[in-house]
Design a protein around this motif. Structure first.
Motif, PDB file in Angstrom:
ATOM      1  N   GLN A   1       1.783  10.760   2.158  1.00 27.67           N
ATOM      2  CA  GLN A   1       0.787  11.933   1.967  1.00 27.67           C
ATOM      3  C   GLN A   1       1.353  12.946   1.655  1.00 27.67           C
ATOM      4  O   GLN A   1       2.536  13.278   2.163  1.00 27.67           O
TER       5      GLN A   1
ATOM      6  N   LEU B   1       0.710  -1.115   0.061  1.00 26.25           N
ATOM      7  CA  LEU B   1      -0.064  -0.021  -0.160  1.00 26.25           C
ATOM      8  C   LEU B   1       0.760   1.224  -0.013  1.00 26.25           C
ATOM      9  O   LEU B   1       1.794   1.339   0.951  1.00 26.25           O
ATOM     10  N   ASN B   2       0.407   2.077  -0.961  1.00 30.59           N
ATOM     11  CA  ASN B   2       1.180   3.483  -0.830  1.00 30.59           C
ATOM     12  C   ASN B   2       0.740   4.306   0.043  1.00 30.59           C
ATOM     13  O   ASN B   2      -0.460   4.846  -0.209  1.00 30.59           O
ATOM     14  N   ILE B   3       1.461   4.592   1.228  1.00 29.79           N
ATOM     15  CA  ILE B   3       0.722   5.324   2.274  1.00 29.79           C
ATOM     16  C   ILE B   3       1.422   6.915   2.468  1.00 29.79           C
ATOM     17  O   ILE B   3       0.830   7.782   3.123  1.00 29.79           O
TER      18      ILE B   3
ATOM     19  N   SER C   1      -3.526  11.977  13.473  1.00 25.67           N
ATOM     20  CA  SER C   1      -3.581  10.606  12.957  1.00 25.67           C
ATOM     21  C   SER C   1      -4.898   9.841  13.065  1.00 25.67           C
ATOM     22  O   SER C   1      -5.128   8.880  12.336  1.00 25.67           O
TER      23      SER C   1
ATOM     24  N   THR D   1      -1.067  15.938   9.897  1.00 27.56           N
ATOM     25  CA  THR D   1      -1.193  15.320   8.775  1.00 27.56           C
ATOM     26  C   THR D   1      -2.315  15.596   7.986  1.00 27.56           C
ATOM     27  O   THR D   1      -2.665  15.226   6.849  1.00 27.56           O
TER      28      THR D   1
END
Length: 344
Positions: free
Chosen positions: A8, A4-6, A108, A131
């Motif tokens: 941000q 998974l490409n997490i 988060s 974030t």
């Protein structure tokens, strides 16, 4: 193995109107008006989508609030999200846990943060470490959502006046605020606080003249003044400072004041009341100052009688209650732009 490409991208925040162009600010106002006519008047049709369904906005307030809290929670609910109120008694906002840690932890778990803080450095740190998008609900330096509501209220009033719109009808959504705001003059009579500082970094940028009257010893931050003067040079408007309310009021279209004693300044009340003697906005003051014949009055609330008398506050010239309502629609526009549309 599923990877998974997490990663941000850095979120866009709403910390001050100083961070946005004139066109972006006016688009915020125009979008707010479109939200208002759809939600309140069901035009062009009732909204059925709820783009924030399943999402949470943390509403972190270290100071009391009426309009900002109600506006934020109702706007978030309308968009389908959940506003989680976290007051000073609910979380350790800078107490026993650093703001850095709080920002990283809370961001988060939520999709956005609306924060009312003390020092402006606090909102800047929250934004730096978060974030998710952070919206400034008030700091000691700036109050951006209030000033968006003021711009919206001014646009509505002057659009309807110039177009002779009868009472009971609404057409402000048919004209962009870039056509109504330039050339107007605002006179500020009161403290050199976060409201006038936000006015100074927003109004000259969109073409509104600003004249500030504050007692001797009460002055805006120099960086704020520098921004205002630079914007004024670009747009060809005047930004002036005086200690005489009547000088500031000369030829004003709008007269604005605010509290003389902000939260946290209660121990200075007696001193401030003495130093602000002669600053109460009255019909006599404005008439002697030579405001435009059709001048109007604004105040972000809560109001105290020493700041403006009942004759002005409850008169037909007063826009204070539409101004308060418009907090909801402008906050909704900011939430929609940052959390739904992903920013500019």
């Amino acid at each position: 193995m599923a990877v998974l490409n997490i990663a941000q991208k850095k979120p866009q925040h709403f910390i001050s109107t100083a961070d946005f162009t004139a066109e972006q600010l006016l688009d915020f106002v125009h979008e707010a008006i479109k939200h208002k006519v759809q939600a309140k008047y069901q035009y062009p049709e009732p909204r059925t989508e709820r783009p924030l369904a399943g999402k949470t906005l943390a509403v972190m307030f270290s100071k009391r609030s009426t309009r900002t809290r109600v506006a934020t929670e109702s706007a978030t609910a309308y968009l389908g999200g959940h506003a989680m109120f976290l007051g000073s008694q609910d979380i350790q906002l800078g107490v026993n846990e650093s703001l850095l840690d709080t920002s990283r932890v809370v961001s988060s778990m939520v999709d956005g943060i609306m924060a009312r803080v003390g020092g402006h450095d606090e909102i800047e740190l929250l934004a730096k470490e978060s974030t998710v998008p952070v919206i400034n609900a008030l700091s000691d330096k700036y109050h951006p959502t209030q000033i968006l509501a003021d711009l919206m209220t001014i646009h509505e009033h002057f659009h309807h006046r110039h177009n002779n719109v009868p009472a009971g009808q609404y057409t402000a959504h048919t004209q962009h605020p870039r056509e109504t705001l330039p050339g107007l003059k605002v006179a500020w009579v009161g403290d050199a606080n976060n409201i006038i500082q936000e006015i100074l970094v927003a109004f000259p940028k969109v073409g509104i003249h600003v004249s500030v009257a504050a007692p001797s010893g009460y002055s805006c931050d120099q960086d704020v003044v520098d921004i205002a003067l630079a914007d004024a040079k670009q747009t060809g408007v005047n930004v002036t400072f005086t200690t005489d309310p009547q000088v500031a009021i000369k030829d004003a279209d709008i007269v604005i004041t605010d509290t003389w004693v902000s939260m946290g300044q209660e121990n200075e009340k007696a001193k401030r009341l003495q130093e602000f003697a002669g600053y109460q906005v009255t019909m006599d003051m404005v008439q002697k100052g030579g405001a435009k014949a059709d001048w109007v009055f604004m105040h972000c609330l809560p109001r105290k009688p020493e700041e403006v008398d009942d004759e002005v506050f409850y008169s037909d010239r007063s826009l204070v209650f539409p101004e308060a309502e418009n907090r909801k629609w402008t906050i909704m526009a900011v939430i929609d732009r940052l959390l739904v549309k992903g920013g500019f």
